[in-house]
Design a protein around this motif. Structure first.
Motif, short mmCIF file in Angstrom:
data_model
loop_
_atom_site.label_atom_id
_atom_site.label_comp_id
_atom_site.label_asym_id
_atom_site.label_seq_id
_atom_site.Cartn_x
_atom_site.Cartn_y
_atom_site.Cartn_z
N LEU A 151 0.84 -1.20 0.00
CA LEU A 151 0.00 0.00 0.00
C LEU A 151 0.87 1.24 0.00
CD1 LEU A 151 -2.87 -1.09 2.40
CD2 LEU A 151 -2.95 -0.76 -0.08
N GLY A 152 2.02 1.16 0.65
CA GLY A 152 2.95 2.28 0.64
C GLY A 152 3.39 2.61 -0.77
N TYR A 153 3.68 1.59 -1.54
CA TYR A 153 4.09 1.81 -2.93
C TYR A 153 2.93 2.33 -3.77
CZ TYR A 153 8.82 -0.02 -3.03
OH TYR A 153 10.16 -0.16 -2.88
N LEU A 154 1.78 1.70 -3.62
CA LEU A 154 0.66 2.05 -4.49
C LEU A 154 0.08 3.41 -4.13
CD1 LEU A 154 -1.15 -1.37 -4.86
CD2 LEU A 154 0.56 -0.32 -6.33
N GLY A 155 0.16 3.76 -2.85
CA GLY A 155 -0.41 5.04 -2.43
C GLY A 155 0.43 6.23 -2.84
#
Lengths: 301, 292
Positions: free
Chosen positions: B273-277
């Motif tokens: 989620l860190g990457y996608l956010g």
């Protein structure tokens, strides 16, 4: 592939056979009684009794279209609509193999069906074609429902449905596209191409002293044009005009001496030649469409 | 290391828009890999290219060293379950197994039947009348009956309830552990992936954002919380700032000793989620006719 094709389409094959059987239940008894009455009744009585059947047969024109709508259009459109093309195209066979096997097997079944239908109706229509010059087997509409022409229409309709299914990936719009395309092409060929398959024959007859029917009308010809012309060839009116050999006649002043009835006809003995040409055109169109469909299938995902 | 799936600068365009672009990746043999990304990231496109349904518009993709487009040699080695686990709904499960035998050269019907029997799938009921979980199991059994060396699954559990999802993944893992099949499985249910996958590919906007061994990835990332304006060591993936403090996701190979930072370990889910956010969503106020 044979098993798979049969398993997927056995229900529609059953319905088609049932439809053909229902048609036979109507066609066979009426055909037999027409043949019997043709020998025993005088032509007037016969025409009164059976003349309306010819009109009823106009309904049968839609049969090739129905086959195209229900056999052709869903063939690929339904696979894509349900996503199953991704399942079947990722098994061990190529899409080309899959498409050709399906089109070939269904096409073969459809040809058999259409042959039974076309030749059966040709047999059935034969007595009706002698009632009226406008209803010979060569005339528009009646030409289209019998012989080998319906085989061509049916193959064409199925191929059109298959291509439509590769263009719009849903069954209902694919059917609508098939319907529009079929009616358009059929009408275009019947109206603009068919009269010119062979050079029409001109049959002329002088207005003065005309008796009986003009030549050509008797032997089941297809009458393309009927008009009255003056001696110099200028057009007077549509239709046929007859006057006694001597004495006054209604149209004298307008037509002048030497006026004649001019007819353009396709003689009745060209019927089968025209049938084969019509078949050839639609089979060629169908082959082109199948080629297009296979091409499209290899690009879909 | 042997690579089952290799892509180099792979791209696919639909109507002028790139669904997948400059995609370069290597999938080592014997791994269970998760393909993760938001909707429209190009996951299905990548899988369709790999199974040979699509032809690349740019670059190339190789499966077992060969181009898969319309290639029945590679196709025989790939088991594929497309999105929504499509099967002919009027067929019974038994008929589907029989169908597989007709359209595949290598087909282990006994394997499929044994699996379906173990799962209690009714053999003579149209699969359209089975539950979504049972249908997914049928689709998986069909893919496994090819005895594939590579199994590609496009969101196989997306439509399943949590219990069916767990059973499906358990069945899958049980099989691949025995056979050594390489698996590439796309999903956006991240919690499931952490349990079952040992390799990760993150796609976003048609490009590969992150790929590698799950353990390495988890070990190589830290979340740091500390006072604002502090600089973190390593590659910053994402930072969020409030008035007083900063939260930073970093990729680093060395331990972080700076006492100003509080260091947190991340779960795979938080990390993804860190990457996608990170990417800002594109706004289109003009199209909606509202002020920005």
């Amino acid at each position: 592939m044979i098993w798979l094709t049969w398993r997927q389409h056995r229900r529609q094959a059953l319905f088609t056979v049932l439809g053909l059987a229902a048609l036979a239940v109507f066609v066979v008894p009426t055909g037999l009684s027409m043949r019997h009455d043709q020998r025993t009744l005088d032509p007037g009585r016969f025409a009164d009794t059976y003349g309306s059947l010819a009109l009823l047969s106009i309904l049968l024109l839609v049969v090739p279209l129905l086959i195209g709508l229900f056999w052709g259009a869903p063939l690929i459109a339904r696979e894509i609509e349900h996503g199953t093309h991704r399942m079947i195209w990722t098994q061990g066979i190529t899409r080309r193999h899959w498409a050709l096997a399906k089109v070939g097997l269904l096409g073969g079944a459809v040809v058999v069906f259409a042959l039974v239908y076309g030749l059966g109706l040709a047999w059935w229509y034969q007595p009706l074609g002698q009632i009226d010059v406008r209803q010979t087997r060569f005339a528009e509409i009646f030409f289209d429902m019998q012989g080998v022409a319906p085989v061509g229409y049916t193959i064409f309709a199925v191929a059109l449905g298959v291509v439509a299914g590769t263009m719009v990936p849903k069954v209902l719009p694919a059917m609508a596209l098939t319907l529009t395309g079929f009616v358009g092409v059929r009408a275009a060929v019947a109206l603009f191409a068919r009269p010119h398959y062979m050079t029409p024959v001109a049959a002329d007859q002088l207005v003065r002293g005309a008796t009986g029917k003009p030549t050509g009308e008797l032997d089941g010809a297809w009458v393309l044009a009927k008009e009255v012309r003056r001696a110099d060839g200028t057009f007077v009116t549509n239709g046929t005009f007859r006057c006694p050999a001597t004495g006054a006649c209604a149209g004298d002043t307008e037509m002048g001496p030497g006026a004649y009835n001019h007819q353009l006809i396709q003689p009745g003995d060209r019927f089968w030649a025209f049938q084969w040409i019509e078949l050839g055109i639609f089979v060629a169109l169908a082959a082109l469409l199948v080629w297009l469909a296979v091409r499209r299938v290899r690009r879909l995902a | 290391m042997e690579h089952v799936l290799e892509a180099d600068g792979l791209g696919k365009r639909y109507a002028g828009r790139w669904a997948l672009r400059d995609c370069t990746l290597r999938l080592p043999a014997g791994r269970v890999a998760a393909l993760v990304g938001p909707n429209g990231a190009g996951k299905s496109t990548l899988l369709h290219l790999a199974v040979g349904l699509l032809r690349p518009d740019a670059g190339q993709v190789r499966v077992f060293g060969e181009h898969p487009y319309e290639n029945t040699t590679t196709l025989a080695e790939i088991g594929f379950v497309a999105q929504d686990t499509p099967v002919y709904r009027d067929f019974t499960a038994d008929e589907l197994v029989r169908m597989g035998g007709k359209v595949n050269r290598r087909w282990d019907a006994t394997l499929a039947r044994t699996r379906l029997a173990q799962l209690g799938i009714p053999p003579r009921k149209p699969v359209g009348k089975l539950s979504g979980g049972q249908r997914a199991q049928v689709a998986l059994a069909l893919a496994l009956a090819k005895r594939p060396r590579l199994l590609l699954l496009d969101e196989p559990v997306a439509s399943l309830d949590p219990l069916a999802r767990r059973e499906f993944l358990a069945a899958l893992m049980g099989n691949v552990a025995e056979s050594g099949t390489t698996v590439l499985l796309s999903s956006h249910i991240l919690a499931d992936l952490e349990r079952s996958c040992d390799y990760l590919l993150v796609l976003q906007g048609g490009r590969v954002r992150l790929s590698g061994d799950v353990d390495d990835i988890v070990a190589g990332h830290r979340q740091l919380v500390g006072p604002r304006h502090l600089t973190a060591d390593g590659t910053v993936i994402r930072e969020r700032h409030t008035d007083r403090q900063s939260t930073v996701l970093v990729r680093t190979d060395v331990p972080i000793f700076d006492p100003a930072w509080t260091v947190h370990e991340l779960t795979l889910e938080e990390l993804i989620l860190g990457y996608l956010g990170e990417a800002e969503g594109a706004t289109n106020h003009a199209e909606w006719g509202v002020p920005a």
